[in-house]
Design an enzyme around this catalytic site. Structure first.
Site, mmCIF file in Angstrom:
data_model
loop_
_atom_site.group_PDB
_atom_site.id
_atom_site.type_symbol
_atom_site.label_atom_id
_atom_site.label_comp_id
_atom_site.label_asym_id
_atom_site.label_seq_id
_atom_site.Cartn_x
_atom_site.Cartn_y
_atom_site.Cartn_z
ATOM 1 N N CYS A 111 -2.770 -1.685 9.001
ATOM 2 C CA CYS A 111 -3.143 -1.084 7.789
ATOM 3 C C CYS A 111 -3.819 0.150 7.973
ATOM 4 O O CYS A 111 -3.341 1.347 7.701
ATOM 5 C CB CYS A 111 -3.618 -2.147 7.059
ATOM 6 S SG CYS A 111 -2.793 -3.391 6.320
ATOM 7 N N LEU A 117 -20.023 -1.538 11.748
ATOM 8 C CA LEU A 117 -20.759 -0.731 12.490
ATOM 9 C C LEU A 117 -20.502 -1.273 13.791
ATOM 10 O O LEU A 117 -21.789 -0.991 14.602
ATOM 11 C CB LEU A 117 -22.370 -0.221 12.054
ATOM 12 C CG LEU A 117 -22.204 0.587 10.698
ATOM 13 C CD1 LEU A 117 -23.679 0.843 10.493
ATOM 14 C CD2 LEU A 117 -21.578 2.019 11.348
ATOM 15 N N PHE A 177 -6.443 -6.447 -1.050
ATOM 16 C CA PHE A 177 -7.272 -6.397 0.188
ATOM 17 C C PHE A 177 -7.496 -7.191 1.077
ATOM 18 O O PHE A 177 -8.547 -7.566 1.794
ATOM 19 C CB PHE A 177 -8.647 -6.111 -0.964
ATOM 20 C CG PHE A 177 -8.638 -4.988 -2.016
ATOM 21 C CD1 PHE A 177 -8.315 -3.686 -1.315
ATOM 22 C CD2 PHE A 177 -8.333 -5.488 -3.038
ATOM 23 C CE1 PHE A 177 -8.572 -2.571 -2.486
ATOM 24 C CE2 PHE A 177 -8.500 -4.423 -4.305
ATOM 25 C CZ PHE A 177 -8.342 -2.899 -3.699
ATOM 26 N N LEU A 178 -6.526 -8.296 1.185
ATOM 27 C CA LEU A 178 -6.857 -9.348 2.040
ATOM 28 C C LEU A 178 -7.292 -8.837 3.516
ATOM 29 O O LEU A 178 -6.475 -7.974 4.013
ATOM 30 C CB LEU A 178 -5.648 -10.349 2.226
ATOM 31 C CG LEU A 178 -4.366 -9.752 2.686
ATOM 32 C CD1 LEU A 178 -4.084 -9.910 4.151
ATOM 33 C CD2 LEU A 178 -3.230 -10.692 1.959
ATOM 34 N N THR A 194 0.770 -1.235 -0.040
ATOM 35 C CA THR A 194 -0.033 0.046 0.036
ATOM 36 C C THR A 194 0.926 1.236 0.199
ATOM 37 O O THR A 194 1.866 1.435 0.906
ATOM 38 C CB THR A 194 -0.876 -0.037 1.401
ATOM 39 O OG1 THR A 194 -1.658 -1.213 1.200
ATOM 40 C CG2 THR A 194 -1.777 1.145 1.231
ATOM 41 N N GLY A 245 -7.108 -1.029 14.312
ATOM 42 C CA GLY A 245 -5.702 -0.982 14.808
ATOM 43 C C GLY A 245 -5.069 -1.682 13.658
ATOM 44 O O GLY A 245 -5.669 -1.868 12.465
HETATM 45 P P1 NAD Z 1 5.090 -7.274 7.067
HETATM 46 O O1 NAD Z 1 6.021 -6.252 7.846
HETATM 47 O O2 NAD Z 1 4.681 -8.328 7.958
HETATM 48 O O3 NAD Z 1 6.033 -7.757 5.804
HETATM 49 C C1 NAD Z 1 7.073 -6.837 5.288
HETATM 50 C C2 NAD Z 1 8.255 -7.993 5.067
HETATM 51 O O4 NAD Z 1 9.137 -7.228 3.978
HETATM 52 C C3 NAD Z 1 8.851 -8.364 5.897
HETATM 53 O O5 NAD Z 1 9.132 -9.800 6.160
HETATM 54 C C4 NAD Z 1 10.429 -7.661 5.685
HETATM 55 O O6 NAD Z 1 11.668 -8.456 6.204
HETATM 56 C C5 NAD Z 1 10.420 -7.646 4.302
HETATM 57 N N1 NAD Z 1 11.164 -6.800 3.620
HETATM 58 C C6 NAD Z 1 11.512 -5.485 3.994
HETATM 59 N N2 NAD Z 1 12.593 -4.859 3.201
HETATM 60 C C7 NAD Z 1 12.757 -5.795 2.065
HETATM 61 C C8 NAD Z 1 13.485 -5.989 1.283
HETATM 62 N N3 NAD Z 1 14.305 -4.972 0.900
HETATM 63 N N4 NAD Z 1 13.782 -7.024 0.190
HETATM 64 C C9 NAD Z 1 13.002 -8.124 0.689
HETATM 65 N N5 NAD Z 1 11.867 -8.151 1.699
HETATM 66 C C10 NAD Z 1 11.957 -7.121 2.565
HETATM 67 O O7 NAD Z 1 4.024 -6.098 6.331
HETATM 68 P P2 NAD Z 1 2.583 -6.795 5.745
HETATM 69 O O8 NAD Z 1 1.665 -6.824 6.745
HETATM 70 O O9 NAD Z 1 2.936 -8.038 5.079
HETATM 71 O O10 NAD Z 1 2.170 -5.388 4.642
HETATM 72 C C11 NAD Z 1 3.086 -5.497 3.437
HETATM 73 C C12 NAD Z 1 2.327 -4.358 2.577
HETATM 74 O O11 NAD Z 1 1.074 -4.841 2.095
HETATM 75 C C13 NAD Z 1 2.319 -3.129 3.287
HETATM 76 O O12 NAD Z 1 2.360 -2.059 2.312
HETATM 77 C C14 NAD Z 1 0.881 -3.014 3.771
HETATM 78 O O13 NAD Z 1 0.125 -2.035 4.008
HETATM 79 C C15 NAD Z 1 0.187 -3.894 2.592
HETATM 80 N N6 NAD Z 1 -1.170 -4.607 2.968
HETATM 81 C C16 NAD Z 1 -1.138 -5.541 4.176
HETATM 82 C C17 NAD Z 1 -2.206 -6.217 4.542
HETATM 83 C C18 NAD Z 1 -2.172 -6.887 5.669
HETATM 84 O O14 NAD Z 1 -3.292 -7.723 5.886
HETATM 85 N N7 NAD Z 1 -1.050 -7.371 6.466
HETATM 86 C C19 NAD Z 1 -3.271 -5.873 3.671
HETATM 87 C C20 NAD Z 1 -3.266 -5.425 2.428
HETATM 88 C C21 NAD Z 1 -2.212 -4.628 2.246
#
Ligand code: NAD
Length: 438
Positions: free
Chosen positions: A265, A255, A149-150, A121, A262
């Site tokens: 995201c 709602l 969108f998970l 995101t 929290g």
């Molecule tokens: P997270 O912190 O769990 O995972 C991110 C991963 O990226 C970590 O394991 C980290 O070690 C790795 N990383 C960092 N720098 C790196 C690099 N240079 N090369 C390789 N790996 C690297 O975060 P997340 O919850 O998985 O979220 C990731 C993205 O997805 C964010 O932008 C978040 O907003 C978006 N997103 C997350 C969700 C969710 O439910 N978690 C849903 C939709 C979107």
């Protein structure tokens, strides 16, 4: 398809395993050696229902491998970027250093015909900026933005059978069509099942994601603001939500008044969206999101105040049981968790907090070692002056007075998620408090 997934956190690990489950050849790449060695052993490094099962079937099939070596991406044609975009320290903006670093390390391994797919995101404008870098470093390679969108707790199902797919592709018709064709192959199963697909430009795709989160956050803060009014008027916010939710233009979902949202995201995404609007000279357009954030944070304070009130004016050295630490049930994610925040605040007031959670204790302990954690609900509530239900895990939703009555020191409970039967608790002699419900 041959796919690399860069970043194997809550999003990326599930995406990698799900893509392999769909029959693709996948390599998951992360800089975190601990995570990679766990994933390589077929063990999920975090709690997500269904992930262990698909990890082990995909690993056994030979279609899924994990590594810290970026050169492994060279064999793939489609490269998903799924690294974190947390809130920058000391600012509301998104920290883009991980996305930039991931692309930097991927560029040397890109070849003509490859597609880089952004999933993280990001602030609007990122995809256009990164596309230029891809074109410069690897002529003939393309970039698309495919927001995710998970929902944690349903991540596997949401990845394999999403409720919609959004592709942000290049304005150049030929490049855009090529990117769409590759993504259609990646998501052939979902597309075959009729999943709605929106193919659009980069900026729209980026904005779809942050707008969706801003809307959901607003809906939650809306009902929590009404809960504040209900609290001073004796109205019942749950009955009110049922009544307005029957209007299909409003809908009942999201709602549920409580202690607010929290996670990794919503909080950081609404802040980053507002910060980006300010950079674009349109800060006023999203200034309402500051209010959404403020309402959300007030709900945590409300619980802390209620505890102090129930304890006769001060929490110092009073035993408080905290049920739930994860930001939501069915997840071990404690990022910006309201439950954990409340536990920390009460600990700061000198309360003797005993906290528990079915899955999130290890993460909570790593972040806040000053708190005392216990494994079982019974140990948490033993001798408690007040019990707080803060994350609505199924086991906690089923709690009845009989389960804990003989263990507590005082029959006081705060239902931070409005999930218990107030009548049942009151008739058993408890001082039962909820959020926006008398
Ligand atoms: P997270 O912190 O769990 O995972 C991110 C991963 O990226 C970590 O394991 C980290 O070690 C790795 N990383 C960092 N720098 C790196 C690099 N240079 N090369 C390789 N790996 C690297 O975060 P997340 O919850 O998985 O979220 C990731 C993205 O997805 C964010 O932008 C978040 O907003 C978006 N997103 C997350 C969700 C969710 O439910 N978690 C849903 C939709 C979107």
């Amino acid at each position: 398809m041959r796919i690399s997934v860069i970043g194997c956190g809550y999003l990326g690990a599930v995406h990698a395993a799900s893509m392999a489950e769909l029959g693709h050849d996948v390599v998951g790449i992360d800089v975190d050696e601990r995570k990679i060695s766990s994933l390589s052993a077929g063990v999920a490094p975090f709690f997500e229902p269904g992930l262990p099962e698909i990890l082990s079937t995909a690993s056994a099939s030979g279609r899924l491998t994990f590594t810290t070596d970026m050169s492994a991406a060279a064999i793939a044609d489609v490269h998903f970027i799924a690294v974190g975009t947390p809130q920058k320290a000391g600012s509301y903006s998104a920290d883009m250093t991980y996305v930039d670093a991931a692309l930097d390390s991927l560029l040397p391994f890109l070849k003509a015909g490859d597609l880089v797919v952004g999933k993280s995101t990001v602030p609007v404008g990122t995809a256009a900026r990164l596309a230029e870098r891809v074109h410069e470093a690897a002529p003939g390679a393309e970039l698309a933005w495919n927001p995710e969108f998970l929902r944690e707790g349903f991540a596997v199902k949401d990845t394999i059978s999403p409720d919609r797919l959004v592709y942000g592709v290049s304005d150049d018709a030929e490049s855009g069509a090529r990117s769409k064709a590759l993504l259609d192959e990646v998501y052939a199963k979902a597309i075959g099942e009729g999943t709605p697909l929106v193919v659009t430009d980069y900026a729209t795709a980026e904005l779809v994601k942050v707008s969706a989160n801003a809307f959901l956050a607003t809906k939650i803060s809306f009902i929590n603001a009404i809960a504040e009014i209900a609290e001073v008027t004796g109205a019942n916010v749950t009955e009110l939500a049922d009544a307005i939710g029957f209007d299909t233009r409003i809908g009942r979902r999201f709602l549920n008044a409580g202690i607010g949202f929290g996670g990794g995201c919503l909080p950081k995404d609404i802040r980053a969206f507002g910060a980006r609007a300010e950079e674009l000279g349109r800060g006023e357009s999203l200034s309402f999101l500051k209010e959404v954030d403020a309402i959300n944070l007030r709900r945590r304070q409300r619980v802390v105040d209620l505890v102090v009130e129930l304890l006769g004016g001060q929490a110092f050295e009073k035993r408080v049981a905290v049920l739930g630490l994860a930001f939501k049930p069915d997840s071990d994610d404690i990022r910006d968790s309201p439950a954990l925040d409340i536990a920390v605040q009460l600990n700061g007031l000198g309360a003797d907090v005993l906290a528990t959670d079915p899955e999130a204790i290890a993460n909570a302990h790593a972040k806040h070692p000053q708190l005392v954690f216990v494994e079982s609900l019974e140990d948490a509530v033993r001798d408690a002056e007040v019990v707080l239900l803060l994350t609505e895990w199924a086991d906690y939703r089923r709690l009845v007075p009989d389960d804990i009555e003989s263990l507590v020191a005082g029959k006081r409970i705060i239902d931070g998620r409005n999930v218990l039967d107030s009548q049942q608790w009151r008739s058993a002699g408890w001082d039962y408090r909820a959020m926006g419900r008398p």
